[in-house]
Scaffold this motif. Structure first.
Motif, PDB file in Angstrom:
ATOM      1  N   PRO A  61      -1.561   2.075  -9.046  1.00  0.00           N
ATOM      2  CA  PRO A  61      -1.883   0.477  -9.628  1.00  0.00           C
ATOM      3  C   PRO A  61      -0.846  -0.301 -10.416  1.00  0.00           C
ATOM      4  N   LEU A  62      -0.002   0.678 -11.270  1.00  0.00           N
ATOM      5  CA  LEU A  62       1.094   0.097 -11.898  1.00  0.00           C
ATOM      6  C   LEU A  62       2.131  -0.096 -10.847  1.00  0.00           C
ATOM      7  N   MET A  63       2.341   0.396  -9.946  1.00  0.00           N
ATOM      8  CA  MET A  63       3.332  -0.069  -8.773  1.00  0.00           C
ATOM      9  C   MET A  63       2.867  -1.273  -8.312  1.00  0.00           C
ATOM     10  N   ASN A  64       1.638  -1.317  -8.096  1.00  0.00           N
ATOM     11  CA  ASN A  64       1.421  -2.849  -7.622  1.00  0.00           C
ATOM     12  C   ASN A  64       1.607  -3.835  -8.688  1.00  0.00           C
ATOM     13  N   LEU A  65       1.207  -3.462  -9.978  1.00  0.00           N
ATOM     14  CA  LEU A  65       1.510  -4.530 -10.843  1.00  0.00           C
ATOM     15  C   LEU A  65       3.163  -5.046 -10.849  1.00  0.00           C
ATOM     16  N   LEU A  94       1.211 -12.721  -1.594  1.00  0.00           N
ATOM     17  CA  LEU A  94       1.441 -11.400  -1.849  1.00  0.00           C
ATOM     18  C   LEU A  94       1.409 -10.840  -3.161  1.00  0.00           C
ATOM     19  N   ALA A  95       1.969 -11.655  -3.975  1.00  0.00           N
ATOM     20  CA  ALA A  95       1.747 -11.467  -5.573  1.00  0.00           C
ATOM     21  C   ALA A  95       0.416 -11.203  -5.954  1.00  0.00           C
ATOM     22  N   SER A  96      -0.439 -12.168  -5.755  1.00  0.00           N
ATOM     23  CA  SER A  96      -1.710 -12.230  -5.859  1.00  0.00           C
ATOM     24  C   SER A  96      -2.545 -11.006  -5.381  1.00  0.00           C
ATOM     25  N   LEU A  97      -2.230 -10.681  -4.193  1.00  0.00           N
ATOM     26  CA  LEU A  97      -2.853  -9.342  -3.473  1.00  0.00           C
ATOM     27  C   LEU A  97      -2.648  -8.028  -4.157  1.00  0.00           C
ATOM     28  N   ASN A  98      -1.273  -8.057  -4.634  1.00  0.00           N
ATOM     29  CA  ASN A  98      -0.708  -7.043  -5.437  1.00  0.00           C
ATOM     30  C   ASN A  98      -1.539  -6.977  -6.771  1.00  0.00           C
ATOM     31  N   MET A  99      -1.415  -8.013  -7.362  1.00  0.00           N
ATOM     32  CA  MET A  99      -2.476  -8.099  -8.572  1.00  0.00           C
ATOM     33  C   MET A  99      -3.879  -7.850  -8.622  1.00  0.00           C
ATOM     34  N   ALA A 100      -4.540  -8.148  -7.525  1.00  0.00           N
ATOM     35  CA  ALA A 100      -5.625  -7.734  -6.910  1.00  0.00           C
ATOM     36  C   ALA A 100      -5.727  -6.300  -6.748  1.00  0.00           C
ATOM     37  N   LEU A 101      -5.010  -5.762  -6.099  1.00  0.00           N
ATOM     38  CA  LEU A 101      -4.950  -4.153  -5.867  1.00  0.00           C
ATOM     39  C   LEU A 101      -5.017  -3.451  -7.365  1.00  0.00           C
ATOM     40  N   PHE A 102      -3.873  -3.916  -8.208  1.00  0.00           N
ATOM     41  CA  PHE A 102      -3.871  -3.489  -9.498  1.00  0.00           C
ATOM     42  C   PHE A 102      -4.999  -3.585 -10.377  1.00  0.00           C
ATOM     43  N   VAL A 103      -5.708  -4.518 -10.402  1.00  0.00           N
ATOM     44  CA  VAL A 103      -6.949  -4.713 -11.036  1.00  0.00           C
ATOM     45  C   VAL A 103      -8.156  -4.012 -10.446  1.00  0.00           C
ATOM     46  N   PHE A 104      -8.363  -4.116  -9.235  1.00  0.00           N
ATOM     47  CA  PHE A 104      -9.371  -3.447  -8.684  1.00  0.00           C
ATOM     48  C   PHE A 104      -9.370  -1.958  -8.811  1.00  0.00           C
ATOM     49  N   VAL A 126      -3.900  16.104 -19.429  1.00  0.00           N
ATOM     50  CA  VAL A 126      -4.484  15.118 -19.276  1.00  0.00           C
ATOM     51  C   VAL A 126      -3.512  13.990 -19.463  1.00  0.00           C
ATOM     52  N   PRO A 127      -2.428  13.813 -20.122  1.00  0.00           N
ATOM     53  CA  PRO A 127      -1.544  12.378 -20.222  1.00  0.00           C
ATOM     54  C   PRO A 127      -0.823  12.851 -18.668  1.00  0.00           C
ATOM     55  N   LYS A 128      -0.526  13.619 -18.165  1.00  0.00           N
ATOM     56  CA  LYS A 128       0.183  13.975 -16.807  1.00  0.00           C
ATOM     57  C   LYS A 128      -0.898  13.555 -15.675  1.00  0.00           C
ATOM     58  N   LYS A 129      -2.062  13.677 -15.908  1.00  0.00           N
ATOM     59  CA  LYS A 129      -3.122  13.211 -14.860  1.00  0.00           C
ATOM     60  C   LYS A 129      -3.223  11.711 -14.859  1.00  0.00           C
ATOM     61  N   LEU A 130      -3.022  11.094 -16.211  1.00  0.00           N
ATOM     62  CA  LEU A 130      -3.117   9.742 -16.066  1.00  0.00           C
ATOM     63  C   LEU A 130      -1.886   9.069 -15.629  1.00  0.00           C
ATOM     64  N   VAL A 131      -0.885   9.547 -15.761  1.00  0.00           N
ATOM     65  CA  VAL A 131       0.339   9.166 -15.157  1.00  0.00           C
ATOM     66  C   VAL A 131       0.350   9.100 -13.707  1.00  0.00           C
ATOM     67  N   VAL A 132      -0.152  10.237 -13.041  1.00  0.00           N
ATOM     68  CA  VAL A 132      -0.335  10.324 -11.563  1.00  0.00           C
ATOM     69  C   VAL A 132      -1.054   9.437 -11.125  1.00  0.00           C
ATOM     70  N   MET A 133      -2.355   9.048 -11.780  1.00  0.00           N
ATOM     71  CA  MET A 133      -3.419   8.138 -11.169  1.00  0.00           C
ATOM     72  C   MET A 133      -3.209   6.913 -11.521  1.00  0.00           C
ATOM     73  N   LEU A 134      -2.428   6.592 -12.632  1.00  0.00           N
ATOM     74  CA  LEU A 134      -2.078   4.974 -12.875  1.00  0.00           C
ATOM     75  C   LEU A 134      -0.907   4.506 -12.062  1.00  0.00           C
ATOM     76  N   GLY A 135      -0.095   5.707 -11.642  1.00  0.00           N
ATOM     77  CA  GLY A 135       1.065   5.226 -11.038  1.00  0.00           C
ATOM     78  C   GLY A 135       0.818   4.507  -9.876  1.00  0.00           C
ATOM     79  N   ILE A 153       0.655  -1.157   0.038  1.00  0.00           N
ATOM     80  CA  ILE A 153       0.011   0.184  -0.105  1.00  0.00           C
ATOM     81  C   ILE A 153       0.854   1.201  -0.192  1.00  0.00           C
ATOM     82  N   ALA A 154       1.773   1.176   0.945  1.00  0.00           N
ATOM     83  CA  ALA A 154       2.717   2.251   0.780  1.00  0.00           C
ATOM     84  C   ALA A 154       3.416   2.499  -0.339  1.00  0.00           C
ATOM     85  N   LEU A 155       4.109   1.543  -1.175  1.00  0.00           N
ATOM     86  CA  LEU A 155       4.596   1.691  -2.393  1.00  0.00           C
ATOM     87  C   LEU A 155       3.335   2.254  -3.682  1.00  0.00           C
ATOM     88  N   HIS A 156       2.075   1.778  -3.312  1.00  0.00           N
ATOM     89  CA  HIS A 156       0.901   2.222  -4.237  1.00  0.00           C
ATOM     90  C   HIS A 156       1.207   3.854  -4.118  1.00  0.00           C
TER      91      HIS A 156
END
Length: 447
Positions: A137-141, A364-374, A126-135, A19-22
């Protein structure tokens, strides 16, 4: 009990770090793009520990089940507010849920002057907003993929090794029961050759053996002839000779499993037979298989999210009725913690420290994948809701530009507050349901 609690602690720390890294995934691009970030917090509720560095307060809150960063100007000013009015809001799901009622009454915020307008989230392209908000979930991936690499190449995956576990006493039909008598039957080639349990097959008929698949391929391709087999026994290479026989053996699929016909009968073929079985173990694999693993985990998790209403209904039937709970269904925090405790305290044969560590890493890998998708679900207050808003803003601005009309400006996502309240209520009910189900009808590794 100590090992059980240790397992809970390990998964709790792993989840907190995830969560902290997310939130770091949100924090770093936001700061790089010049957005003023006032808080970075792990957890929610009362603040336990915090320290301010520059313009950002970094801290830990009492309930470590979420996290957030607080940025100024996530929404544009509302009608009736003075120009340049800037509010702050957060990225964390739980944090936003706890603040929604207050936001509905009055837009909670510290007000900043018009001089900060260029440092707001809403002022980003808009591209920068996407980077901030996707950052986030992508960290969890990324965490999930890295954990898979550690699991695959460091711990290993379950596989059958060329180390001999058992040696057949005789040649028996492929579908014969395990307790069939060997009286009057031909001795198995492996037994006649002197192969013993614990031997490691290193060469068969001139072919080097590196995996159980190599053993299967070499043995099945042999004819009714004598071949040389080299085994490693007590650190010494020993050459042996085995006279192979041709026998009806099961046809194997790509995964090495026996093929059965529509009636459930074994499909067989005439191939070479040796009469040994390999030893199951964790075998390190090439990291090249990780992308396929990650895609498989993503699709499974995506299917779970897409069918979540049905899965939650089934959880309710199991918790309040007589239905059995699906072991592959959704879990709450209590359920995940219970499984982690079971793994750490397990005393199952063959489930030792290495297997336990591998299972924890897999969880933990599954939990992070769940955080990414959710978090990609396009509903506020999830990150996906902000992503959807940014995409809509970009499409609206592009359409206006193509039509030669003035820039319509940023999308005011706070107009979605009623929908956000409804989604938040659903999340709360889902959390309570899973909490209750995890207590009264838990999913277990070792029933």
């Amino acid at each position: 009990m100590r090992l059980f609690l240790l397992g809970i602690l390990v998964i709790a720390v792993g989840l907190a770090v995830s969560i902290a890294l997310h939130e770091v995934g949100h924090l770093v691009p936001a700061k790089l793009f010049g957005v003023r970030v006032t808080q970075y917090m792990v957890g929610f509720g009362p603040t336990v520990l915090s320290r301010t560095r520059g313009e950002t307060e970094y801290g830990i809150k009492a309930i470590p089940l979420g996290g957030f960063i607080r940025m100024i100007g996530m929404y544009p000013p509302h009608k009736g507010e003075p120009p340049g009015t800037i509010r702050e809001d957060s990225t964390g799901l739980l944090q936003q849920i706890t603040e929604l009622s207050e936001e509905a009454k009055q837009y909670e915020s510290s007000l900043y002057g018009p001089g900060d307008a260029h440092r707001t989230f809403v002022a980003l392209a808009v591209p920068k907003k996407l980077v901030v908000m996707l950052g986030g979930p992508l960290m969890n991936l990324l965490i999930s993929v890295l954990l898979m690499v550690v699991l695959v190449s460091g711990i290993g995956l379950p596989a059958v090794t060329p180390t001999v576990q058992t040696v057949s006493e005789c040649v028996v039909p492929a579908d014969a029961p395990a307790d069939v008598s060997c009286e009057g039957r031909e001795p198995a080639p492996a037994l006649a050759a002197g192969i013993r349990p614990g031997d490691t097959l290193t060469e068969i008929d001139g072919q080097e053996i590196h995996s159980w698949q190599d053993v299967t391929t070499s043995v099945r391709a042999s004819q009714e002839r004598t071949v040389e087999i080299v085994v490693e026994r007590d650190g010494e290479l020993i050459p042996l000779e085995a006279t192979m026989v041709i026998d009806d053996r099961p046809v194997l699929d790509e995964d090495g499993a026996a093929v059965r016909d529509a009636e459930g009968n074994l499909v067989t073929e005439q191939v070479g037979f040796l009469g040994v079985s390999g030893t199951p173990d964790l075998v390190p694999q090439s990291p090249a298989i990780v992308p396929e693993m990650a895609w498989s985990a993503f699709t499974r998790t995506g299917e779970l999210v897409l069918t979540l209403p049905v899965r939650l209904w089934e959880v309710g039937q199991a918790a309040f009725g007589t239905a059995e709970r699906d072991p592959n269904g959704p879990l709450g925090v209590v359920g995940v913690s219970r499984l982690a405790g079971e793994v750490a305290a397990a005393e199952q044969p063959g489930f030792e420290l290495r297997e336990k560590v591998g299972t924890m890493i897999s969880m933990l890998a599954s939990l992070n994948m769940a955080l990414f998708v959710f978090n990609l679900v396009p509903l506020l207050p999830l990150d996906g809701g902000h992503v959807a808003g940014a995409l809509y803003e970009g499409a609206r601005r592009l359409l206006a530009r193509l039509r030669g009309r003035p820039d319509p400006g940023p999308v005011d996502m706070s107009r979605m507050l009623p929908v956000t309240n409804a989604v938040a209520l659903v999340f709360i009910l889902m959390t309570v349901l899973l909490l209750y189900a995890d207590i009264v009808e838990p999913i277990t590794f070792f029933p």
